[in-house]
Every structure is written in C-alpha cells, then in structure tokens.
Design a protein around this motif. Structure first.
Motif, PDB file in Angstrom:
ATOM      1  N   CYS A   1       5.858 -14.577  -4.880  1.00 26.17           N
ATOM      2  CA  CYS A   1       5.252 -13.311  -4.479  1.00 26.17           C
ATOM      3  C   CYS A   1       3.788 -13.236  -4.928  1.00 26.17           C
ATOM      4  O   CYS A   1       3.478 -13.420  -6.104  1.00 26.17           O
ATOM      5  N   LEU A   2       2.910 -12.936  -3.986  1.00 26.91           N
ATOM      6  CA  LEU A   2       1.482 -12.810  -4.280  1.00 26.91           C
ATOM      7  C   LEU A   2       1.223 -11.771  -5.368  1.00 26.91           C
ATOM      8  O   LEU A   2       0.465 -12.009  -6.314  1.00 26.91           O
ATOM      9  N   PHE A   3       1.860 -10.596  -5.263  1.00 28.13           N
ATOM     10  CA  PHE A   3       1.607  -9.547  -6.243  1.00 28.13           C
ATOM     11  C   PHE A   3       2.212  -9.873  -7.601  1.00 28.13           C
ATOM     12  O   PHE A   3       1.639  -9.497  -8.629  1.00 28.13           O
ATOM     13  N   CYS A   4       3.338 -10.573  -7.639  1.00 27.02           N
ATOM     14  CA  CYS A   4       3.880 -11.028  -8.931  1.00 27.02           C
ATOM     15  C   CYS A   4       2.911 -11.993  -9.599  1.00 27.02           C
ATOM     16  O   CYS A   4       2.749 -11.975 -10.829  1.00 27.02           O
ATOM     17  N   LYS A   5       2.242 -12.818  -8.799  1.00 31.53           N
ATOM     18  CA  LYS A   5       1.248 -13.746  -9.342  1.00 31.53           C
ATOM     19  C   LYS A   5       0.035 -12.996  -9.882  1.00 31.53           C
ATOM     20  O   LYS A   5      -0.546 -13.392 -10.898  1.00 31.53           O
TER      21      LYS A   5
ATOM     22  N   GLY B   1      -1.303 -12.745 -13.871  1.00 26.64           N
ATOM     23  CA  GLY B   1      -2.648 -13.241 -14.154  1.00 26.64           C
ATOM     24  C   GLY B   1      -2.945 -14.585 -13.525  1.00 26.64           C
ATOM     25  O   GLY B   1      -3.975 -15.183 -13.809  1.00 26.64           O
ATOM     26  N   GLN B   2      -2.076 -15.067 -12.659  1.00 26.29           N
ATOM     27  CA  GLN B   2      -2.286 -16.350 -11.987  1.00 26.29           C
ATOM     28  C   GLN B   2      -3.295 -16.238 -10.854  1.00 26.29           C
ATOM     29  O   GLN B   2      -3.905 -17.232 -10.463  1.00 26.29           O
ATOM     30  N   ILE B   3      -3.452 -15.034 -10.306  1.00 26.57           N
ATOM     31  CA  ILE B   3      -4.433 -14.748  -9.264  1.00 26.57           C
ATOM     32  C   ILE B   3      -5.280 -13.593  -9.777  1.00 26.57           C
ATOM     33  O   ILE B   3      -4.739 -12.582 -10.230  1.00 26.57           O
ATOM     34  N   PRO B   4      -6.605 -13.711  -9.721  1.00 26.92           N
ATOM     35  CA  PRO B   4      -7.453 -12.646 -10.253  1.00 26.92           C
ATOM     36  C   PRO B   4      -7.431 -11.400  -9.366  1.00 26.92           C
ATOM     37  O   PRO B   4      -7.196 -11.476  -8.159  1.00 26.92           O
ATOM     38  N   SER B   5      -7.688 -10.267 -10.004  1.00 29.38           N
ATOM     39  CA  SER B   5      -7.824  -9.007  -9.284  1.00 29.38           C
ATOM     40  C   SER B   5      -8.834  -8.150 -10.028  1.00 29.38           C
ATOM     41  O   SER B   5      -9.113  -8.383 -11.201  1.00 29.38           O
ATOM     42  N   ARG B   6      -9.361  -7.159  -9.341  1.00 31.09           N
ATOM     43  CA  ARG B   6     -10.263  -6.197  -9.978  1.00 31.09           C
ATOM     44  C   ARG B   6      -9.419  -4.990 -10.354  1.00 31.09           C
ATOM     45  O   ARG B   6      -9.156  -4.110  -9.542  1.00 31.09           O
ATOM     46  N   LYS B   7      -8.973  -4.982 -11.604  1.00 34.87           N
ATOM     47  CA  LYS B   7      -8.031  -3.979 -12.081  1.00 34.87           C
ATOM     48  C   LYS B   7      -8.684  -2.607 -12.196  1.00 34.87           C
ATOM     49  O   LYS B   7      -9.812  -2.473 -12.658  1.00 34.87           O
ATOM     50  N   ALA B   8      -7.906  -1.584 -11.804  1.00 34.76           N
ATOM     51  CA  ALA B   8      -8.312  -0.199 -11.991  1.00 34.76           C
ATOM     52  C   ALA B   8      -7.474   0.467 -13.080  1.00 34.76           C
ATOM     53  O   ALA B   8      -7.893   1.453 -13.676  1.00 34.76           O
ATOM     54  N   PHE B   9      -6.272  -0.095 -13.342  1.00 33.45           N
ATOM     55  CA  PHE B   9      -5.355   0.468 -14.326  1.00 33.45           C
ATOM     56  C   PHE B   9      -4.268  -0.563 -14.600  1.00 33.45           C
ATOM     57  O   PHE B   9      -3.861  -1.302 -13.709  1.00 33.45           O
TER      58      PHE B   9
ATOM     59  N   LEU C   1       0.538  -1.810 -12.326  1.00 37.45           N
ATOM     60  CA  LEU C   1      -0.790  -2.403 -12.211  1.00 37.45           C
ATOM     61  C   LEU C   1      -1.435  -1.789 -10.984  1.00 37.45           C
ATOM     62  O   LEU C   1      -0.782  -1.663  -9.941  1.00 37.45           O
ATOM     63  N   ALA C   2      -2.683  -1.381 -11.118  1.00 41.30           N
ATOM     64  CA  ALA C   2      -3.460  -0.883  -9.982  1.00 41.30           C
ATOM     65  C   ALA C   2      -4.720  -1.727  -9.886  1.00 41.30           C
ATOM     66  O   ALA C   2      -5.367  -2.013 -10.902  1.00 41.30           O
ATOM     67  N   PHE C   3      -5.038  -2.138  -8.671  1.00 42.45           N
ATOM     68  CA  PHE C   3      -6.227  -2.964  -8.470  1.00 42.45           C
ATOM     69  C   PHE C   3      -6.857  -2.635  -7.122  1.00 42.45           C
ATOM     70  O   PHE C   3      -6.213  -2.082  -6.229  1.00 42.45           O
ATOM     71  N   HIS C   4      -8.136  -2.978  -7.003  1.00 39.36           N
ATOM     72  CA  HIS C   4      -8.887  -2.698  -5.786  1.00 39.36           C
ATOM     73  C   HIS C   4      -8.462  -3.658  -4.667  1.00 39.36           C
ATOM     74  O   HIS C   4      -8.331  -4.864  -4.893  1.00 39.36           O
ATOM     75  N   ASP C   5      -8.262  -3.090  -3.480  1.00 43.31           N
ATOM     76  CA  ASP C   5      -7.875  -3.886  -2.317  1.00 43.31           C
ATOM     77  C   ASP C   5      -9.025  -4.808  -1.929  1.00 43.31           C
ATOM     78  O   ASP C   5     -10.180  -4.391  -1.934  1.00 43.31           O
ATOM     79  N   ILE C   6      -8.716  -6.054  -1.585  1.00 40.71           N
ATOM     80  CA  ILE C   6      -9.781  -7.000  -1.207  1.00 40.71           C
ATOM     81  C   ILE C   6     -10.282  -6.771   0.222  1.00 40.71           C
ATOM     82  O   ILE C   6     -11.336  -7.274   0.584  1.00 40.71           O
TER      83      ILE C   6
ATOM     84  N   PRO D   1       4.391  -1.746  -8.921  1.00 38.93           N
ATOM     85  CA  PRO D   1       5.205  -1.871 -10.133  1.00 38.93           C
ATOM     86  C   PRO D   1       5.155  -3.320 -10.607  1.00 38.93           C
ATOM     87  O   PRO D   1       5.039  -4.243  -9.791  1.00 38.93           O
ATOM     88  N   LYS D   2       5.234  -3.529 -11.892  1.00 36.32           N
ATOM     89  CA  LYS D   2       5.298  -4.903 -12.396  1.00 36.32           C
ATOM     90  C   LYS D   2       6.658  -5.528 -12.097  1.00 36.32           C
ATOM     91  O   LYS D   2       6.762  -6.742 -11.960  1.00 36.32           O
ATOM     92  N   LEU D   3       7.659  -4.691 -11.960  1.00 37.92           N
ATOM     93  CA  LEU D   3       8.982  -5.132 -11.543  1.00 37.92           C
ATOM     94  C   LEU D   3       8.935  -5.487 -10.060  1.00 37.92           C
ATOM     95  O   LEU D   3       8.408  -4.719  -9.255  1.00 37.92           O
ATOM     96  N   HIS D   4       9.466  -6.645  -9.699  1.00 32.63           N
ATOM     97  CA  HIS D   4       9.466  -7.030  -8.287  1.00 32.63           C
ATOM     98  C   HIS D   4      10.537  -6.254  -7.526  1.00 32.63           C
ATOM     99  O   HIS D   4      11.732  -6.422  -7.766  1.00 32.63           O
TER     100      HIS D   4
END
Length: 116
Positions: A8-12, A16-24, A30-35, A47-50
């Motif tokens: 799963c992309l979001f699980c990655k 921390g396996q894929i970078p994101s611009r975290k907002a929270f 986890l909240a991050f800015h959409d690319i 949710p961190k839970l899949h």
C-alpha cells in the motif's frame, strides 16, 4: 484487515519509506499535502491503521473516524483557510477511489475556476 499492507502506497508513507510533506501526525493519524492538489490547500488525512475502503469501516473504527473529522477543521484553520472547505472520502471503484487505504481529502482556499 492488517495493521499495514506492505504493497500500500499510504502504508509506505506512514512507515517513512516514501516521503511526504506532513501537516500533522500523531499515534493514530497522518495528514499530508496532496501531490496533485485540487485547491490551494489540499491535504489527505489517513489512519495509520490500514483500512482499504470506507466500506470496511465498522463500529470499532468510530473513534478513529471521529478523530479524522475533528482534525479536518483544525488543519484548515492552521493552514489559513478561512472561508470554508470541502471534505471528500471516495469509496470503491464507482466512488472514484484510486488508492485503497481509507483517506479523507480536505480542500480549501479560493478556487478561481469557479464562477462567482
């Protein structure tokens, strides 16, 4: 349903396996800015839970979904959105879901393409 899905992309992103611009981030969300934002401010709350889709949500997820709903307006205020915002959860193929990890789009800010 497992805590994470190794494919799963979001699980990655959570791992921390894929970078994101975290907002929270906290222990649950986890909240991050959409690319590919649809509005000047566009974050995804996950949710961190899949959980693959909203269709898989049960009573045991009520608190988690509540946390997501409460976080949305807080983030919009912190990110300077003052004139309203939109929340969207796409579910399944007919609902337009592209990534199969539950996520809430929260979008705000002026959208110049709308008729005034």
């Amino acid at each position: 349903m497992s805590a994470t899905d190794p494919n799963c992309l979001f699980c990655k992103i959570v791992a921390g396996q894929i970078p994101s611009r975290k907002a929270f981030e906290d222990e649950h969300l986890l909240a991050f800015h959409d690319i590919h934002p649809w509005a000047p401010v566009h974050v995804l709350i996950i949710p961190k839970l899949h959980i693959a889709t909203m269709a898989e949500v049960g009573e045991q997820h009520a608190e988690l979904l509540g946390r997501m709903a409460v976080l949305a307006p807080r983030l919009m205020r912190e990110l300077g959105v003052t004139n309203g915002f939109r929340t969207v959860i796409n579910t399944g193929p007919d609902g337009g879901q592209e990534i199969y990890h539950l996520h809430m789009h929260v979008m705000g800010g002026p959208r110049p393409w709308l008729k005034g």
